[in-house]
Design a protein around this motif. Structure first.
Motif, short mmCIF file in Angstrom:
data_model
loop_
_atom_site.label_atom_id
_atom_site.label_comp_id
_atom_site.label_asym_id
_atom_site.label_seq_id
_atom_site.Cartn_x
_atom_site.Cartn_y
_atom_site.Cartn_z
N LEU A 230 55.90 96.51 36.33
CA LEU A 230 56.67 95.95 35.38
C LEU A 230 57.92 95.15 35.35
O LEU A 230 57.81 94.07 34.54
N VAL A 231 58.12 95.63 36.62
CA VAL A 231 59.70 94.77 37.21
C VAL A 231 59.11 93.18 37.94
O VAL A 231 59.98 92.19 38.20
N ALA A 232 57.79 93.08 38.88
CA ALA A 232 57.93 92.31 39.65
C ALA A 232 57.91 91.01 38.83
O ALA A 232 57.96 90.11 39.40
N PRO A 233 56.91 90.83 37.90
CA PRO A 233 56.68 89.66 37.50
C PRO A 233 58.10 88.52 36.87
O PRO A 233 57.92 88.04 36.51
N ALA A 338 61.73 101.04 34.64
CA ALA A 338 61.46 99.75 35.14
C ALA A 338 63.20 99.11 34.62
O ALA A 338 63.04 97.38 34.78
N ASP A 339 63.13 99.56 33.49
CA ASP A 339 64.78 98.52 32.40
C ASP A 339 65.19 98.81 33.34
O ASP A 339 66.29 97.90 33.76
N ARG A 340 66.03 100.10 34.27
CA ARG A 340 66.85 100.01 34.54
C ARG A 340 66.94 99.05 36.64
O ARG A 340 68.37 99.00 36.48
N LEU A 341 65.67 99.02 36.65
CA LEU A 341 65.87 98.06 38.07
C LEU A 341 65.49 96.77 37.51
O LEU A 341 66.54 95.63 38.22
N LEU A 342 65.56 95.97 36.71
CA LEU A 342 65.84 94.77 35.78
C LEU A 342 67.23 94.34 35.86
O LEU A 342 68.03 93.77 36.20
#
Length: 383
Positions: A230-233, A338-342
């Motif tokens: 979810l993060v990579a794109p 994923a939200d936290r990493l973004l």
């Protein structure tokens, strides 16, 4: 107690198995030695996937078995009772265990008055419980949360083996209160100590998110890969650097390929230089299904990295102060992680502010403070 310190025996499943509990064992042994105690580390068996030990360790390191001992055999039904080869194997297993227990008893008998046995993992308590510990104070430990123990066979082991000990320790006050409410009235808590504070923190300039942990189900690397998908794109140019080894590596690499992540995930293998591994990263992520008081999380914060982690245990939320020096996501919620990493990868000012606070705040778990608490416990048990 001798004027030259106590005799302290630290007993674990293994003294050389790759993992945080083994690292804790040897660093704690070194700290006790520095306090003037005489230390002996004992593992039930030698490990297959080994970690590098202190060279030289400076204290005896003993394995009771050269490899993992076989599990006990229980006949199922009348016909099973007449299986001669199985009965012979079980007799050999029982004899080997008696020899291992006697060897452990001999190690314990070398103690001077005031000696202490610290059993750092639940399974190892089976051998300690059968050994001769007369004249010794016995402290049991669990390096996982109450919830993680409760959901496994270890809950029964703790109830059976730890209730009569002089003290048994969990990693947080929250878990100690929960166990006390469950009828364990000898429980206390002892956090892990921060092993090191790198002289220079990470500059947080590399477009890298780091993960450090064994490649096993507990560490949730499968969920991390789903998160990264979810993060990579949204973060071209960023990589996920996965440090660790374990039995799930082949399956995890296949999952990575199936998710189309081979271009942005780097499998770094095991590392014995955690600060060096973290120096090129700007964010740390922990995706575990269960934890105790994770050393990798503390080491990342000591390197000045803001952390995104699943809030899977009291130890995690005691180390990471959500919104201040890191970001927590509900346990198992891949979208939330994923939200936290973004958020962390997309905001350099947030990264720097949280990373600086993480490095300062994690020092409340300094080795000096934790050693002081151990000495207080030893003195209390000797009264």
């Amino acid at each position: 107690m001798s004027s030259t310190g106590r005799d302290i025996f630290i007993v674990a499943n293994s003294t050389d198995e790759l993992g945080g509990v083994t690292g804790w064992m040897h660093r704690t042994a070194q700290l006790f030695q520095q306090q003037g105690h005489r230390v002996h580390t004992v593992g039930v068996h030698a490990a297959e996937l080994k970690m590098a030990l202190p060279d030289p360790p400076g204290y005896p390191v003993t394995a009771l078995y050269p490899a993992h001992p076989p599990t006990p055999w229980t006949p199922r039904g009348v016909r099973d009772r007449f299986r001669v080869p199985a009965r012979r194997r079980e007799a050999a297993r029982a004899a080997a265990k008696r020899e291992a227990v006697e060897r452990l008893s001999g190690i314990f008998r070398s103690a001077r008055p005031g000696g202490v046995v610290i059993v750092s993992q639940v399974w190892a308590m089976e051998w300690v419980g059968e050994a001769d510990t007369r004249g010794l104070r016995v402290i049991g430990m669990s390096h996982e949360s109450y919830a993680y123990s409760r959901a496994s066979h270890r809950y029964r082991w703790i109830r059976n083996h730890y209730a009569a000990l002089d003290r048994w320790l969990v990693l947080t006050e929250e878990d100690a209160d929960t166990w006390a409410g469950d009828g364990m009235d000898n429980v206390g808590f002892m956090p892990n100590a921060l092993a090191r504070l790198p002289a220079v923190p990470s500059p947080r300039t590399g477009k890298s998110v780091a993960s450090i942990g064994r490649l096993t189900d507990q560490k949730g690397i499968d969920m991390l890969l789903d998160t990264w998908a979810l993060v990579a794109p949204e973060r071209p140019g960023w990589t996920l650097d996965v440090y660790g080894a374990g039995e799930d590596e082949a399956a995890l690499r296949a999952r990575c390929t199936a998710l189309g992540l081979d271009g942005s995930v780097r499998w770094r293998g095991r590392t014995d230089d955690v600060p060096g591994a973290l120096a090129g990263s700007s964010v740390f992520v922990q995706s575990s299904r269960g934890e105790g008081f994770p050393l990798a999380l503390m080491e990342a914060m000591a390197s000045g990295l803001p952390c995104a982690a699943f809030d899977c245990a009291p130890g995690v939320r005691e180390i990471v102060r959500d919104g201040e020096d890191g970001l927590l996501a509900p346990a198992g919620d891949v979208g939330a992680l994923a939200d936290r990493l973004l958020r962390l990868t997309g905001d350099p000012r947030m990264r720097d502010a949280m990373g600086d606070r993480a490095r300062a705040g994690v020092q409340r778990f300094s080795e000096a403070e934790i050693v002081r608490r151990w000495e207080e416990l030893f003195a209390f048990l000797e009264r």
